[in-house]
Write an enzyme that holds these catalytic residues in place. Structure first.
Site, PDB file in Angstrom:
ATOM      1  N   ASP A 163      -3.212   2.421  -1.560  1.00 49.06           N
ATOM      2  CA  ASP A 163      -2.529   1.672  -0.516  1.00 49.06           C
ATOM      3  C   ASP A 163      -3.370   1.712   0.749  1.00 49.06           C
ATOM      4  O   ASP A 163      -3.424   2.715   1.451  1.00 49.06           O
ATOM      5  CB  ASP A 163      -1.130   2.235  -0.310  1.00 49.06           C
ATOM      6  CG  ASP A 163      -0.300   2.102  -1.584  1.00 49.06           C
ATOM      7  OD1 ASP A 163      -0.345   1.015  -2.177  1.00 49.06           O
ATOM      8  OD2 ASP A 163       0.360   3.068  -1.988  1.00 49.06           O
ATOM      9  N   THR A 164      -4.002   0.591   1.008  1.00 54.33           N
ATOM     10  CA  THR A 164      -5.084   0.455   1.972  1.00 54.33           C
ATOM     11  C   THR A 164      -4.928  -0.913   2.612  1.00 54.33           C
ATOM     12  O   THR A 164      -4.102  -1.708   2.184  1.00 54.33           O
ATOM     13  CB  THR A 164      -6.428   0.588   1.208  1.00 54.33           C
ATOM     14  OG1 THR A 164      -6.502   1.892   0.629  1.00 54.33           O
ATOM     15  CG2 THR A 164      -7.643   0.350   2.064  1.00 54.33           C
ATOM     16  N   THR A 165      -5.706  -1.220   3.636  1.00 52.94           N
ATOM     17  CA  THR A 165      -5.706  -2.567   4.190  1.00 52.94           C
ATOM     18  C   THR A 165      -7.139  -3.010   4.426  1.00 52.94           C
ATOM     19  O   THR A 165      -8.000  -2.196   4.765  1.00 52.94           O
ATOM     20  CB  THR A 165      -4.880  -2.647   5.492  1.00 52.94           C
ATOM     21  OG1 THR A 165      -4.565  -4.008   5.775  1.00 52.94           O
ATOM     22  CG2 THR A 165      -5.588  -2.006   6.666  1.00 52.94           C
TER      23      THR A 165
END
Length: 540
Positions: free
Chosen positions: A347-349
């Site tokens: 879970d990253t952007t």
């Protein structure tokens, strides 16, 4: 419109600047900086800070980042590595005695490096004062942002990790549950910290009074990070790594990023006429998947912090090494190649920025799992990462074995595609092990099949998960190939006949969330966003 794919979203085009990020508020923050005369690095700081507020489940001040910058004036790229090390007290023996590294909670937190990366990048290339880039982030933290469908999904999925920490529970949930759609998520403590960071500069986060408040807040929760750990944190300036591909050059973030696996995959598949195999044909998918499996063997053997290990990157990216991998691929049968999958989530952007002068930033930042450790550093409002969960405790001598003061290997990578020595496309995605696989598909779609960026981002995608050596792998020792439904039943059947164990998910429900900006020779920037999350692209 390319005959192979009709995109749902329009391709956004402009001449003076473009931003593509995973949240509309952050994209607008970057566009506002560009319109006010800031450059791509100035806009990157604004987008990065704003994403840490409006997408708190993905990144923030308590996380890590890589910023891959193209300096148009010098005609060269540079990477700012803002990934933090394991704390000095985080010893192998300590975690072995505790039965392992927890995926969440205070003992999963490593030293945050994001602010150091932003500070080093801005010091080198920023044109606007540091404090002037905080307005959108402070406003969103103080006045609140509206809960989206994606936010509610991640808050619900991670509710059990937020409930134990009173500050996280109060900030991100409503009466212990995900807030309703459109509810305002306010973070006043974080707003005050952002104001202090704007005034004191990035150094305040690591060595000033703000740092002292962070350490006090972490100590109260049982986090192992002390003042010495923060004071020692400095971003590293690195040269990108690169390989040729079909007349282009694909550049990447170097280790401790494992972006080299994308370059290896491109090296392998460049030996084949992919266009002749047919767009999204079973033969094409099979070849790309098998190339991924081969590259991941090298990731397992060599992915590490180069400050403590000799990584043979030249050999790994060589034509000879790619030829050996390609020769081992059976076009008629899926291989069984065990590789330990990363177990701590992806879970990253990701976001990208291009300005009028042609300066570009390919940026990726993360807390690791959604909402990271679930722990907020007391009155600072800073949500902390859980990046410690990516370390290996065994076997002894593993390339990624835990060592205090070293950086863990990161699946985060921020690629860029050059043509004739200038940026042609800036693109990337969150998604842990899936990142390099989806980046590969996007590059192949645009380079080999002529899709525009929005078509490439919306195209049906696949991801391959390889089993480890563990006995409880749920798929009978075989890799699991996840396909979006858009590939069709005939493609699924053909891949199963080749030996792939296939799982089908609905359209646009596969992993990752690509963002991309293409640069045309006439100055037009094509900005594209992925509908699989809250992605939004803008240009002017």
């Amino acid at each position: 419109m390319h005959p192979m794919l009709r995109a749902h979203r329009p391709l956004i085009m402009g001449r003076r600047g473009a931003v593509a990020s995973n949240h509309p508020v952050a994209t607008q923050a970057g566009l506002d900086v560009l319109k006010a005369g800031g450059n791509a690095v100035d806009a990157t700081v604004a987008v990065a800070l704003t994403l840490g507020v409006v997408e708190p489940h993905m990144s923030g001040l308590g996380g890590d980042a890589f910023y891959h910058v193209w300096d148009a004036r010098r005609g060269e790229g540079v990477v700012f590595n803002g990934t933090g090390p394991a704390p000095r007290a985080a010893t192998l023996e300590r975690y072995r005695e505790a039965g392992g590294i927890p995926n969440r909670g205070p003992l999963s937190v490593s030293v945050p490096g994001c602010v150091a990366g932003l500070g080093a990048m801005h010091a080198a290339f920023g044109s606007r004062p540091w404090a002037s880039l905080f307005g959108a982030a402070i406003e969103a933290a103080r006045d609140g942002f509206a809960a989206t469908h994606a936010y509610r999904h991640f808050a619900g999925e991670n509710r059990q990790h937020l409930l134990p920490d009173p500050d996280s529970r109060a900030a991100f949930l409503e009466h212990g549950e995900p807030p309703p759609l459109g509810a305002l998520i306010r973070q006043p403590a974080l707003a005050a910290t952002l104001e202090a960071l704007a005034e004191g500069g990035p150094d305040a986060f690591y060595r000033g009074s703000l740092a002292a408040r962070l350490v006090a807040g972490m100590a109260a929760r049982g986090v192992l990070i002390g003042m010495e750990d923060l004071a020692a944190m400095e971003a590293e300036r690195q040269a990108p790594i690169a390989v040729p591909y079909r007349g282009y050059t694909v550049t990447q973030t170097p280790p401790n990023s494992t972006g080299f696996t994308l370059l290896q995959m491109l090296r392998i598949v460049a030996r084949y006429d992919l266009a002749a195999l047919g767009w999204n044909s079973p033969a094409l998918i099979h070849l790309l998947v098998e190339a991924k499996k081969r590259a991941f063997l090298d990731r397992e053997a060599h992915g590490a912090d180069p400050r403590g290990r000799d990584i043979p990157i030249d050999r790994l990216l060589s034509e000879e090494h790619a030829a050996a991998h390609a020769a081992a691929i059976d076009p008629r049968r899926a291989a069984r190649l065990p590789v330990r999958p990363e177990a701590a989530g992806g879970d990253t952007t990701y976001f990208c920025v291009v300005d009028a002068a042609g300066n570009c930033v390919s940026a990726i930042q993360s807390l690791n799992s959604a909402f990271g450790s679930g722990v907020i550093a007391g009155e600072t409002g800073v949500l902390l990462n859980n990046r410690m969960a990516y370390w290996h405790l065994d076997p002894p001598g593993h390339a990624n074995a835990l060592q205090p003061g070293r950086r863990v290997r990161h699946t985060m990578n921020a690629p860029m595609v050059l043509k004739d020595g200038r940026p042609w496309c800036v693109l990337g995605t969150p998604g842990a092990d899936h990142q390099v696989q989806v980046n590969l598909q996007a590059i192949v779609a645009m380079v080999d099949f002529g899709l525009d960026p929005q078509q490439a981002l919306e195209a049906p995608r696949w991801t391959s998960s390889q089993p480890g050596q563990e006995a409880n792998w749920p798929h009978g020792g075989e890799a699991l190939l996840t396909l979006e439904a858009g590939f069709g039943a005939d493609t699924v059947a053909a891949l199963e006949a080749l030996g792939h164990r296939v799982k089908v998910v609905p359209d646009l429900e596969g992993p990752c969330s690509l963002e991309a900006i293409r640069l045309l020779d006439n100055g037009v920037r094509m900005a594209a966003s992925d509908p699989r999350r809250d992605g939004w692209a803008g240009a002017f």
